[in-house]
Design a protein around this motif. Structure first.
Motif, mmCIF file in Angstrom:
data_model
loop_
_atom_site.group_PDB
_atom_site.id
_atom_site.type_symbol
_atom_site.label_atom_id
_atom_site.label_comp_id
_atom_site.label_asym_id
_atom_site.label_seq_id
_atom_site.Cartn_x
_atom_site.Cartn_y
_atom_site.Cartn_z
ATOM 1 N N GLU B 98 0.652 -1.075 -0.009
ATOM 2 C CA GLU B 98 -0.084 0.104 -0.041
ATOM 3 C C GLU B 98 0.966 1.261 0.019
ATOM 4 O O GLU B 98 1.861 1.356 0.611
ATOM 5 C CB GLU B 98 -0.825 0.052 1.322
ATOM 6 N N PRO B 99 0.421 2.553 -0.496
ATOM 7 C CA PRO B 99 0.932 3.579 -0.521
ATOM 8 C C PRO B 99 1.232 3.919 0.931
ATOM 9 O O PRO B 99 0.036 3.718 1.611
ATOM 10 C CB PRO B 99 0.293 4.628 -1.409
ATOM 11 N N SER B 100 2.209 4.815 1.325
ATOM 12 C CA SER B 100 2.370 4.922 2.556
ATOM 13 C C SER B 100 1.742 6.248 3.085
ATOM 14 O O SER B 100 1.698 6.655 4.401
ATOM 15 C CB SER B 100 3.980 5.052 2.966
ATOM 16 N N GLY B 101 1.768 7.279 2.273
ATOM 17 C CA GLY B 101 1.069 8.476 2.835
ATOM 18 C C GLY B 101 2.103 9.351 3.603
ATOM 19 O O GLY B 101 1.830 10.250 4.119
ATOM 20 N N ARG B 118 5.202 -0.490 4.642
ATOM 21 C CA ARG B 118 4.076 -0.440 3.893
ATOM 22 C C ARG B 118 4.009 -0.901 2.480
ATOM 23 O O ARG B 118 3.251 -1.354 1.994
ATOM 24 C CB ARG B 118 3.608 1.078 3.765
ATOM 25 N N GLY B 257 0.550 9.785 -6.238
ATOM 26 C CA GLY B 257 -0.634 10.371 -6.863
ATOM 27 C C GLY B 257 -0.813 11.542 -7.926
ATOM 28 O O GLY B 257 -1.521 11.198 -8.926
ATOM 29 N N GLU B 258 0.164 12.391 -7.688
ATOM 30 C CA GLU B 258 0.168 13.361 -8.683
ATOM 31 C C GLU B 258 0.993 13.164 -9.936
ATOM 32 O O GLU B 258 0.342 13.394 -11.049
ATOM 33 C CB GLU B 258 1.226 14.470 -8.146
ATOM 34 N N GLU C 98 -2.983 12.774 -3.215
ATOM 35 C CA GLU C 98 -2.139 11.420 -2.712
ATOM 36 C C GLU C 98 -2.932 10.377 -2.112
ATOM 37 O O GLU C 98 -3.893 10.784 -1.209
ATOM 38 C CB GLU C 98 -0.923 11.978 -1.980
ATOM 39 N N PRO C 99 -2.454 9.143 -2.081
ATOM 40 C CA PRO C 99 -3.121 8.078 -1.146
ATOM 41 C C PRO C 99 -2.646 8.579 0.186
ATOM 42 O O PRO C 99 -1.948 9.285 0.580
ATOM 43 C CB PRO C 99 -2.203 6.833 -1.633
ATOM 44 N N SER C 100 -3.592 8.141 1.232
ATOM 45 C CA SER C 100 -3.271 8.543 2.578
ATOM 46 C C SER C 100 -2.591 7.744 3.549
ATOM 47 O O SER C 100 -2.173 8.095 4.375
ATOM 48 C CB SER C 100 -4.929 8.842 3.064
ATOM 49 N N GLY C 101 -2.635 6.256 3.003
ATOM 50 C CA GLY C 101 -1.843 5.414 4.068
ATOM 51 C C GLY C 101 -2.493 5.338 5.471
ATOM 52 O O GLY C 101 -2.062 4.781 6.176
ATOM 53 N N ASP C 102 -3.830 5.777 5.556
ATOM 54 C CA ASP C 102 -4.547 5.816 6.851
ATOM 55 C C ASP C 102 -5.836 5.236 6.418
ATOM 56 O O ASP C 102 -6.403 5.521 5.083
ATOM 57 C CB ASP C 102 -4.636 6.783 7.599
ATOM 58 N N ASP C 254 -7.922 2.014 2.029
ATOM 59 C CA ASP C 254 -6.528 1.518 2.462
ATOM 60 C C ASP C 254 -6.161 0.404 1.618
ATOM 61 O O ASP C 254 -5.170 -0.612 2.092
ATOM 62 C CB ASP C 254 -6.321 1.311 3.786
#
Lengths: 318, 318, 318, 318
Positions: B98-101, B118, B257-258, C98-102, C254
């Protein structure tokens, strides 16, 4: 006896200690030992000891008061003393004075505050303090290290050492501390080699004291010129007042608020089951019992201090 | 040419690349070099290179296409390929997808997720992947390391190496990576010595490729049996589809994301200024320009990919 | 059929859909319904539906394809479309990409980024998008709200509405959303009354569509001028390309990374069990099955999309 | 005078207060007013007041001691008193007793600890305490609210009220508190309507006291039966000891550690510039000066308390 010292009713104290020891004898099985510290080996979870060193020079003890235990995180108080004596408030440029709100081994705060640990009693703070101690000039005139400091204040040259500490090196806690030391170094807040700092840190944690020795060692924190060791009493008074403040707000890991609420004394605990508590101008108190609560503080030790402070009216909060 | 491959209009592509190179020549001074990577030395911030390797076997290049640069984090894609070929989806027991944020060098997520990074493209994830690569059995039959993998896919034995990388060891980034490696080890998610893992990690980051070499190296990610190197094309197709998915969601640090929004291709960037982007079934694209944006991705490289993908209609999003 | 559209083998598609439906019929009991959404009442956990709307104008369906379900978070895609059509990239000043990671309902990121939600598909982001939609000028010329937008794109005026949604107001999820709306407002990133924004948000989540209707509604996201509704096709193509990018990196809460890895299509899920997935230039796909996985995405729906995309070779990653 | 009370040297105290007031007169421009509290209007930053109420019943004052100011967060101590008198330690099932390590208005901790605020002095904790106060049975026999409590302890019925507080409702701080109240409610730790709790909270924060009145109000926290108001002295002693412990560890927001270090008294500050500090068994001290430090505590007020405690030897730490 110095000007602010409060005279202690010795008979009252002896009676209180006796009753506490008797009560602890019937309490067993209060939790789990610090099983993340592999070096500790098998632990008898029902051992208990207490020693009170009064401002008048009396010693009142009970329980297994001559059994040595590793002081572990209690050493952080003594290391901070060495750092503050050498550099005074300069120390606070590299470590904070606020409770962390996170467990003692959390790495999050260290990243959030850009390498400045929240206080000197969480692990990253203690590592930075060790780095400061290592950086003192050759001729600083203070004690060489915590062991020398303790030998001086206890008045004995034969303090013990946790034997199995060498094995701790390869275990989880060691890696976590190395992670924090490297993170502090990444933020340029560790000036010596990680391994040199780790060595000093592990060495001071491994020092073994009995309750009697620990209570003697803590006398300087009553700050009334008690230790008679020739330090400047004014400087010492101010220093110990500040150390007591830090122990009150940060000394029991993430359980400091509850400890203040229940016991009402500045104190520092270690995962070896020891607690050093200070009744300012009155007494230096050491308790030991290996079983820990969920915050990593001695379960019976905390209970005993709560009873002692209630019996003696020693809470600083009235 | 394989069944799903999309034929590329070579004249159209050459015209697009020429125009992009011409445009980049007049763009200068777009940010700051990765000044936290001390080994990189002085950087001419206006250099630019691009190579497109098509599914038909053509190569279209422009700019400083024979200047070698350190691939840095782009190596994480190749290391993950080695790990997935050896262990398949077992890899995901030790690292997430998963993306980490959080920024690529954040240690917070690693603590929150108890030592499971992550994704394999943030630094702690790449360190765990290196640990997995180190742990392959002696007779695993795969490439010895990322360098061997690249020599094979580029078809050359003389790949360069960033000279100054030895000095990076003593700098901030090295300590941060050591902090993360030790934290992973504290959670028992690193099985080899921290220094052994660090060595493999630093070695693969220091590999130098030219844009031409990088585009060649990325051909297997088009997953149409392009590389002709005898791997099982079905396995390879599935593998590269998955690697592309990971590059799309996690490949550009905290700017993924961007990047997806603007460029629309799976890609992986490195702080050396390189980006490897994949147009599935169509092309492997390498760009290089040293100036980075605030997320650590090549500024001109991203701009060039945005223009190329718009001109050629290569966005995977239509 | 427009220039980039990929012709779909209709027989192959029908066979794939039939086999998927047959397989889903024998899979049951795959998890737990969204029991935190009290309004949903009793759920038959083994229901399943799928509709594929191809770029050629064909519709291929299977399962309970005429059962309406609340679109819930899928509505966030349509609301964002309204906002982007009115303000273009200005939208990104108030919400990130952006992905949130949460988790989707985390309030942490919103505080850390000072009231700017990480992306428009987590709840705080959707609330800010609703605020933007509310703020469009009277004569903006677009659809009044998501319902009007959907009536237009589905071509029906009788879309359903989740009956029990009024009760959700008093439940946990409602308070959490109010917490996030108030926090955004504290950072001055919500310009209308919290309750007005909440009303718009709840209304759009409560819209009920069948799978057939949802697949029709999603056709504009194939972005090839498919919908024939007179919007500027160039603008629309760029818009849907961007919406697809956002759905790919952030559309499954997520679990977006894992979804991209397994399915390889941009998609948006809702806690009502629906998923809208887009095969760019090729197909708009709606699936529905109420049982959710631990990330809040439809369990059977995700499985069906994975099988469909594998069978049809529709993964954007090759 | 009760058994544990320490007699205060009144001449010494008067001289200390006079000198502190004289020194404050020459200190100006020490920071910035609480500009996030719009209701406060223009502030003369050089105003200063102090009142000491001794255990012997004496009052020693200096400066603008009859200027009323909003007690703001100091009201949290009195609200907690009402809650503890009604429910005792049951209160701690809904709010913690640990320092937070985050700013007073942080929402992060509340989410992390699933709706249980870290302590009763950060805003979410105070909101939960207000909810507890609202939930007391009709015939609880205690004071109706903080205003009634203060009228009783001050002995006056004409306490002021911050006029502009109604406008705060529409400002940033109001939304942030609503965010936290809704989040607590989402976790089922707020039993009354958010607006009802907000109203009680805002009302108690808006109460205006002079320094003289605040020092009188705090006398019960010396816990020696001082207030003579008929409460059970034993219960009261235990209660105030615990309140003092909480004030010591959590009373100065994120500056509690530094305050303990410098001043050494349990205390609670408010953004209106007031601080109530307690020297257990000895004195109740109120200071006021509107300019705040970066943690939101009165700059001159803290300085004055540091000087007073040093002069009088009142630090609880010796």
């Amino acid at each position: 006896m110095a000007k602010k010292a409060r005279r202690v009713d010795l008979d009252h104290l002896k009676q209180a200690v006796d009753e506490i020891v008797a009560r602890m004898d019937v309490i067993e099985d209060f939790g789990k030992a610090a099983d993340h510290l592999e070096g500790l080996g098998d632990i008898e979870t029902d051992r208990f000891a207490i020693t009170v060193a009064t401002v008048d020079g009396d010693l009142v003890s009970g329980g297994d008061t001559d059994v040595p235990f590793a002081i572990q995180s209690i050493s952080k108080v003594f290391a901070l003393t060495l750092a503050l004596r050498a550099y005074g408030d300069e120390v606070w440029k590299r470590v904070g004075r606020e409770p962390s709100g996170d467990p003692f081994n959390s790495i999050v705060d260290l990243e959030r505050h850009k390498g400045i640990p929240r206080n000197p009693f969480i692990n990253p703070g203690a590592l930075v303090v060790c780095d400061i101690v290592l950086g003192r000039p050759k001729d600083h005139g203070g004690h060489a290290d915590v062991r020398a400091f303790l030998e001086h204040h206890v008045g004995e040259k034969t303090l013990g050492r946790l034997k199995e500490i060498v094995t701790e090196d390869g275990k989880s806690a060691g890696y976590l501390n190395r992670a924090m030391a490297n993170l502090a170094k990444a933020f340029d807040n560790l000036h010596h080699d990680v391994e040199a700092v780790m060595k000093l840190y592990v060495e001071q944690c491994a020092i073994e004291l009995t309750c009697r020795q620990l209570a003697l060692a803590g006398r300087y924190l009553m700050h009334d010129g008690i230790d008679g060791n020739g330090e400047d009493p004014d400087v010492d008074a101010k220093l110990s007042r500040r150390l007591n403040a830090l122990m009150m707000t940060c000394g029991q890991y993430d359980g400091s608020g509850e400890f203040a609420y229940r016991v009402g004394l500045p104190a520092k605990s270690g995962v070896g089951g020891g607690i050093l508590a200070i009744a300012p101008d009155t007494a230096s108190i050491a308790v030991w019992s290996p079983t820990l609560d969920e915050n990593g503080n001695s379960l019976l030790g905390t209970l005993a201090l709560e009873q002692l402070t209630t019996r003696m009216g020693w809470s600083v909060f009235g």
